[in-house]
Design an enzyme around this catalytic site. Sequence first.
Site, PDB file in Angstrom:
ATOM      1  N   MET A  12      -0.476 -72.748 -38.235  1.00  0.00           N
ATOM      2  CA  MET A  12      -0.929 -72.707 -36.844  1.00  0.00           C
ATOM      3  C   MET A  12       0.150 -73.285 -35.957  1.00  0.00           C
ATOM      4  O   MET A  12       0.720 -74.327 -36.258  1.00  0.00           O
ATOM      5  CB  MET A  12      -2.205 -73.519 -36.680  1.00  0.00           C
ATOM      6  CG  MET A  12      -2.629 -73.725 -35.233  1.00  0.00           C
ATOM      7  SD  MET A  12      -3.121 -72.225 -34.427  1.00  0.00           S
ATOM      8  CE  MET A  12      -4.616 -71.874 -35.314  1.00  0.00           C
ATOM      9  N   CYS A  13       0.395 -72.589 -34.866  1.00  0.00           N
ATOM     10  CA  CYS A  13       1.381 -73.070 -33.904  1.00  0.00           C
ATOM     11  C   CYS A  13       0.926 -72.725 -32.495  1.00  0.00           C
ATOM     12  O   CYS A  13       0.088 -71.859 -32.288  1.00  0.00           O
ATOM     13  CB  CYS A  13       2.743 -72.425 -34.154  1.00  0.00           C
ATOM     14  SG  CYS A  13       3.419 -72.733 -35.792  1.00  0.00           S
TER      15      CYS A  13
END
Length: 640
Positions: A1-2
């Site tokens: 996740m970013c």
Amino acid sequence: MCGICCSVSFSVEHFSKDLKEDLLYNLNRRGPSSTKQLLKSDVSYQCLFSGHVLHLRGVLTAQPVEDERGNVFLWNGEVFSGIKVEAEENDTQVMFNYLSSCKTESDILSLFSEVQGPWSFIYYQACSHHLWFGRDFFGRRSLLWHFSNLGKSFCLSSVGAQTSGVAKQWQEVPASGIFRIDLKSPSISKCVVLKLYPWKCVSRENVMKECVNSLTQISADLPMFVSVVANEAELYLKEPVVPLNMTLPQAPLEIHCRNIASVPPARETLQVFLTDGHMKEVVQQFIDVLSIAVKRRVLCLPRDENLTPSEVLKTGERKANVAVLFSGGIDSMIIATLADHHVPLDEPIDLLNVAFMTKEKTMLTGFNKKRKKQKNYCELPSEESSKNAAAGDHGKQFSVPDRITGRAGLKELHAVNPSRIWNFVEINVSLEELQEFRRTRICQLVQPLDTVLDDSIGCAVWFASRGTGWLVTQDEVKSYQSSAKVVLTGIGADEQLAGYSRHRVRFQTHGLEGLNKEIEMELGRISSRNLGRDDRVIGDHGKEARFPFLDENVVSFLNSLPVWEKANLTLPRGIGEKLILRLAAVELGLTTSAVLPKRAMQFGSRIAKMEKNNEKASDKCERLQVISLENLSIEKEIKT
């Protein structure tokens, strides 16, 4: 996740060396492990790239990444299959290595056609001055765009910001394919032209017609100075799933037990279906493909393997790395059961169960009385019979339907595997807390969606995934904060397996043909209706949402089956909808939960009853109106 972002300017007066403070703040919450910015300039444009990483895989790789030729890559995704990523590798770097070696547009499209897993990305090709971006086929990762200043600038970002109090500034990038922009052209033409490379089903006809319809729909929501056109070479991405099987039976369907429709749903009723050899084989195939999907999603994350048993004793019990959004319903029970097959046995699994405070005279008694009057009633434990009363002084006010089924589900999971530590986290939300966090955090995460349903689901998922609540055991009640960075959710099951009441209505009015079309429509709109919102809401806690039911192989398997092997809506609630999933539950050893009727999260958690009871789910929600920047200082004081 970013959290990924690219701010593009086409005129010198709009060039900037930093993002606005509130946008940076929102991106940082998604990616607390690493933050980095990179500026790329040309005489006719400037691109400011900003990457915010939540480290889950391989070596921590700060983003944006840049190669020796000046190409820049931002990646918010997980490669679960299709592209080989070794256990010690980081998929961001692997994807960028492949991209850097792509010589043509076709090479880029072939690469993204192979990736299985959720993703959104932004890729800058220095030599051609092209910017590529897009989301995966289902839109499991959020990506928004915002066009401003009459074509002089635009921004792509995982999450938006409330910059001026004007709603609808940010819109979701459609999961229609991959987009490309020539960064040099706007300074000459004074308009922004987006070229679309759409998803294509190889076996489907009229692809060009579908593409034209898609272009028209996308362009309708954009400013006049932005146009979306098909790429000249008519290149496409290959859809990652097989087409939906629209076959209709040649003869009327037989019911295995003639009196089945007149009896209350029971596990024994489902076992009748499993006496059919073909059905039993199909169910086992479904369990196998779903189990692999769960396995990929619970093993692709770092674990502290270096702790010795004595060190674990010193530091307390080993922390959970995986959590499940858990109501005790069939979807979350199946996900938790399969996660138990693959998560290391000495590692707890967090079951996140959210409840919103009911009014003084709780709805519980009425709920149970109403359920008992129904023909299809399935016995649930009463509040009095539950040993684990809700935590806190106001426990009875949080005894909502999902709390009751959640505790019952916990008992089932203990029976399935008594050796596992199941952390049942009771997350209790008061009206005051709901209103505060909606105003300061949730409303801007749900945007650009704006209905009453988006408000209810967005708020419920935000509080649940935050994981702040009470851990209730036979010995004690203690406050608890889930440390799990991965949050499994059952979304996608209802859409594919006719779990909603509207599926039953469509079947009753238009038969199996109508039901097929409804399921096809549900899958087609899931990116814009659910997944971007849920990704933004869960990602706000520095956690990653993972969707096993939307694994490409799971969807392809279910799409390959005729609809009557997935659901049989001639049967009562609690059996007919999601029939194949209920049969899988029986095979996995589950009991009461196998025959629980579908109950929407907003009703099971009771959030829908907290404020205005006369609203329709599709109404515009005034509580989600955009707030001004003066709230930024407030939200920074919030402790997560």
